[in-house]
Design an enzyme around this catalytic site. Structure first.
Site, PDB file in Angstrom:
ATOM      1  N   ASP A  30     -31.357  18.857  24.688  1.00  0.00           N
ATOM      2  CA  ASP A  30     -32.009  19.140  23.414  1.00  0.00           C
ATOM      3  C   ASP A  30     -31.262  18.417  22.291  1.00  0.00           C
ATOM      4  O   ASP A  30     -30.335  17.638  22.542  1.00  0.00           O
ATOM      5  CB  ASP A  30     -32.134  20.646  23.174  1.00  0.00           C
ATOM      6  N   SER A  51     -30.648  21.790  15.908  1.00  0.00           N
ATOM      7  CA  SER A  51     -30.912  22.064  17.316  1.00  0.00           C
ATOM      8  C   SER A  51     -32.111  21.251  17.796  1.00  0.00           C
ATOM      9  O   SER A  51     -32.120  20.036  17.692  1.00  0.00           O
ATOM     10  CB  SER A  51     -31.111  23.571  17.533  1.00  0.00           C
ATOM     11  N   HIS A  52     -33.138  21.914  18.324  1.00  0.00           N
ATOM     12  CA  HIS A  52     -34.306  21.224  18.871  1.00  0.00           C
ATOM     13  C   HIS A  52     -35.457  21.151  17.871  1.00  0.00           C
ATOM     14  O   HIS A  52     -36.548  20.719  18.220  1.00  0.00           O
ATOM     15  CB  HIS A  52     -34.787  21.935  20.132  1.00  0.00           C
ATOM     16  N   ASP A  89     -29.041  19.162  20.081  1.00  0.00           N
ATOM     17  CA  ASP A  89     -27.594  19.297  19.872  1.00  0.00           C
ATOM     18  C   ASP A  89     -26.820  19.491  21.171  1.00  0.00           C
ATOM     19  O   ASP A  89     -25.652  19.842  21.157  1.00  0.00           O
ATOM     20  CB  ASP A  89     -27.279  20.423  18.878  1.00  0.00           C
ATOM     21  N   ASP A 116     -26.813  21.576  23.764  1.00  0.00           N
ATOM     22  CA  ASP A 116     -26.385  22.819  24.410  1.00  0.00           C
ATOM     23  C   ASP A 116     -27.442  23.383  25.357  1.00  0.00           C
ATOM     24  O   ASP A 116     -27.208  24.389  26.011  1.00  0.00           O
ATOM     25  CB  ASP A 116     -25.951  23.878  23.383  1.00  0.00           C
ATOM     26  N   ARG A 117     -28.606  22.714  25.458  1.00  0.00           N
ATOM     27  CA  ARG A 117     -29.638  23.151  26.391  1.00  0.00           C
ATOM     28  C   ARG A 117     -30.003  21.993  27.309  1.00  0.00           C
ATOM     29  O   ARG A 117     -30.080  20.844  26.882  1.00  0.00           O
ATOM     30  CB  ARG A 117     -30.889  23.649  25.653  1.00  0.00           C
ATOM     31  N   LYS A 169     -24.708  26.746  12.971  1.00  0.00           N
ATOM     32  CA  LYS A 169     -24.374  27.705  14.020  1.00  0.00           C
ATOM     33  C   LYS A 169     -22.899  28.062  13.860  1.00  0.00           C
ATOM     34  O   LYS A 169     -22.057  27.166  13.705  1.00  0.00           O
ATOM     35  CB  LYS A 169     -24.600  27.108  15.409  1.00  0.00           C
ATOM     36  N   ARG A 204     -31.012  28.362   9.377  1.00  0.00           N
ATOM     37  CA  ARG A 204     -31.763  27.135   9.648  1.00  0.00           C
ATOM     38  C   ARG A 204     -32.992  27.078   8.758  1.00  0.00           C
ATOM     39  O   ARG A 204     -33.684  28.077   8.580  1.00  0.00           O
ATOM     40  CB  ARG A 204     -32.188  27.083  11.115  1.00  0.00           C
ATOM     41  N   HIS A 246     -30.286  27.370  27.953  1.00  0.00           N
ATOM     42  CA  HIS A 246     -28.864  27.623  27.702  1.00  0.00           C
ATOM     43  C   HIS A 246     -28.232  28.157  28.992  1.00  0.00           C
ATOM     44  O   HIS A 246     -28.641  29.200  29.500  1.00  0.00           O
ATOM     45  CB  HIS A 246     -28.684  28.670  26.601  1.00  0.00           C
TER      46      HIS A 246
END
Length: 479
Positions: free
Chosen positions: A259, A117-118, A261, A263-264, A127, A29, A346
């Site tokens: 978030d 992501s965030h 993407d 996943d959270r 990822k 990232r 997560h």
């Protein structure tokens, strides 16, 4: 920076050097145009594709989020994967869990998600994980990511036959799978607010809520890589203010946030109060343990003691483990635990699901529980034992010093005969509560957290930790 180029008649790919900042512990990232460029995606695709090939795999699914840079990085990644001989299946724009769903349902050997992501909109990355039938289904992190960097630097021989590239649409199938979690649950009395934060979960959330019973209000469901309304990180209270206000305005039973993407997860109860991740985990564990008494439930070392005590009281076997979604996921696979989670939001369910972190699945599972609970979510939160804690505190230190400081503190505690665990830094229990000191996996920083059942106890914990750090030449800022 140089991208991998073909040299000579042997189709040799020349070495590629990544910016040293982008090879992180759990993903690759960086800042687009500064530390991350499309040639990085091509080199990573070739390196990861070669790794998949060594594990006996041939097919890699690729997904991407709504950032403006994602299509170019996706195309470069796919090119690199094909050069390595892997077949590429593009599964569309959407949340990371949709990609993971596609890997499982299509029987793919691996998946790569293009996402920041965030992080802010000008960040992006990748990822990576293996599918359940290849490489043990493990996430790619830590030493394996660093090895990809070394492989890219060394260069590759391109496959004699490049891989093929195709596309599938899994959005409807993924939505169907989410809805299947509800079974015969009746959501019609419920009102829910969903804050998508203009992230990658927005389009699926719109499809999903359009098919759910009950009343559903969506905030910021339009995917926009500039994130114009608020930053898509539900672990920060300020980012949940719009959701809290909407829950109050609509008299909703629950508010749900994602978030960048998907996943959270973040959760707001019917009173507008935030349920932090360890509190969420207690709520999910209470439901799960009624079906699976004695089951192991895993939380990371940052989680409140309330979680571990409550999970044990409910008949579970709580286990504390290292922070990080990849280590937590790996530990759940190793132990067969039906549920795991960490303070970053997560949540992982092997019970009735695939075992990867999916905030949309967690949201549907949450609605099923809330619909069957005669008490509101706020009553559950109010009944939890009191806990006063600091937010996660970070102290910038030199990369090498952060580990030396943690080791020195561990040695001090051991010499004192103190009670502590050292699975990830040091977490010690005192009469006033506990504190945690660990080296950050992603920054040149120390990470700290303190918790006590009383405000006075928390103040004493903070001061004791301040003195310990001062002895090692580190200053704890005002809390």
């Amino acid at each position: 920076m140089t991208g991998p180029g073909e040299t000579g008649s042997g189709r040799r790919l020349s070495g590629h050097s990544f910016h040293p900042d982008i090879l992180r512990e759990y993903d690759v990232r960086g800042i687009v145009g500064q530390t991350l460029f499309p040639p990085d995606g091509r080199a990573l695709g070739a390196a990861f594709g070669a790794l998949v090939g060594r594990e006996g795999g041939s097919t890699v699914c690729v997904g991407w989020d709504g950032r403006h840079s994602s299509p170019a990085l996706r195309d470069a990644l796919a090119e690199g994967l094909a050069i390595s001989g892997r077949n590429v299946i593009a599964v569309g724009r959407g949340p990371t869990p949709m990609l993971n769903f596609a890997v499982h349902e299509r029987g793919a050997d691996a998946g790569v998600m293009v996402t920041g992501s965030h992080n802010p909109g000008n960040h992006n990355g990748f990822k990576m994980a293996f599918g359940p039938g290849c490489g043990g289904g493990r996430p790619v992190f830590g030493a394996e990511i660093r090895e990809l960097g070394r492989s890219a630097a060394a260069g590759f021989d391109a496959a004699a036959v490049p891989g093929e590239t195709g596309a599938i649409d899994v959005a409807d199938a993924y939505t169907d799978r989410l809805i299947a979690e509800l079974g015969d649950a009746d959501l019609s009395p419920l009102t829910a607010v969903w804050d998508c934060g203009n992230g990658a979960a927005g389009e699926i959330a719109a499809r999903l809520t359009g098919r759910l019973a009950g009343t559903h209000h969506l905030l910021f469901a339009e995917i926009d890589g500039d994130f114009p309304n608020h930053h898509p990180d539900p672990t920060v209270a300020a980012n949940l203010a719009d959701l809290q206000a909407a829950v109050t305005r609509h008299g909703a039973d629950v508010g749900i946030a994602f978030d960048g993407d998907g996943d959270r997860i973040g959760i707001v109860d019917d009173s507008g109060a935030i349920l932090w991740a360890d509190q969420m985990m207690v709520y999910f564990a209470a439901d799960l343990l009624r079906q699976h008494p004695g089951a192991r439930v895993i939380a990371d070392v940052k989680a409140s003691r309330v979680f571990f005590d409550e999970a044990a009281r409910l008949g579970g076997r709580p286990e504390m483990y290292r922070t990080g979604h990849s280590p937590i996921k790996s530990r759940m696979q190793e132990t067969g635990a039906p549920m795991a989670g960490e303070m970053s939001g997560h949540l992982f369910f092997r019970d009735r699901y695939y075992g990867f972190d999916d905030a949309l699945y967690a949201a549907v599972r949450l609605l099923r529980i809330v619909a069957g609970d005669p008490a509101p979510l706020s009553a559950f939160r109010a009944a939890l034992p009191p806990a006063f804690n600091t937010p996660e505190i970070r102290i910038d230190v030199d990369e090498a010093r952060k580990f030396a400081i943690v080791e020195a503190v561990r040695a001090r505690l051991e010499a004192q005969g103190a009670e502590f665990v050292a699975i990830d830094g040091v977490r010690t229990q005192t009469a006033d509560g506990w504190w945690l000191l660990r080296a950050s996996n992603t920054q040149a920083a120390l990470s700290l957290r303190c918790e006590s059942p009383t405000e006075a106890g928390l103040a004493r914990l903070v001061e004791s930790l301040r003195a310990i750090l001062a002895a090692e030449g580190a200053d704890l800022p005002a809390v």
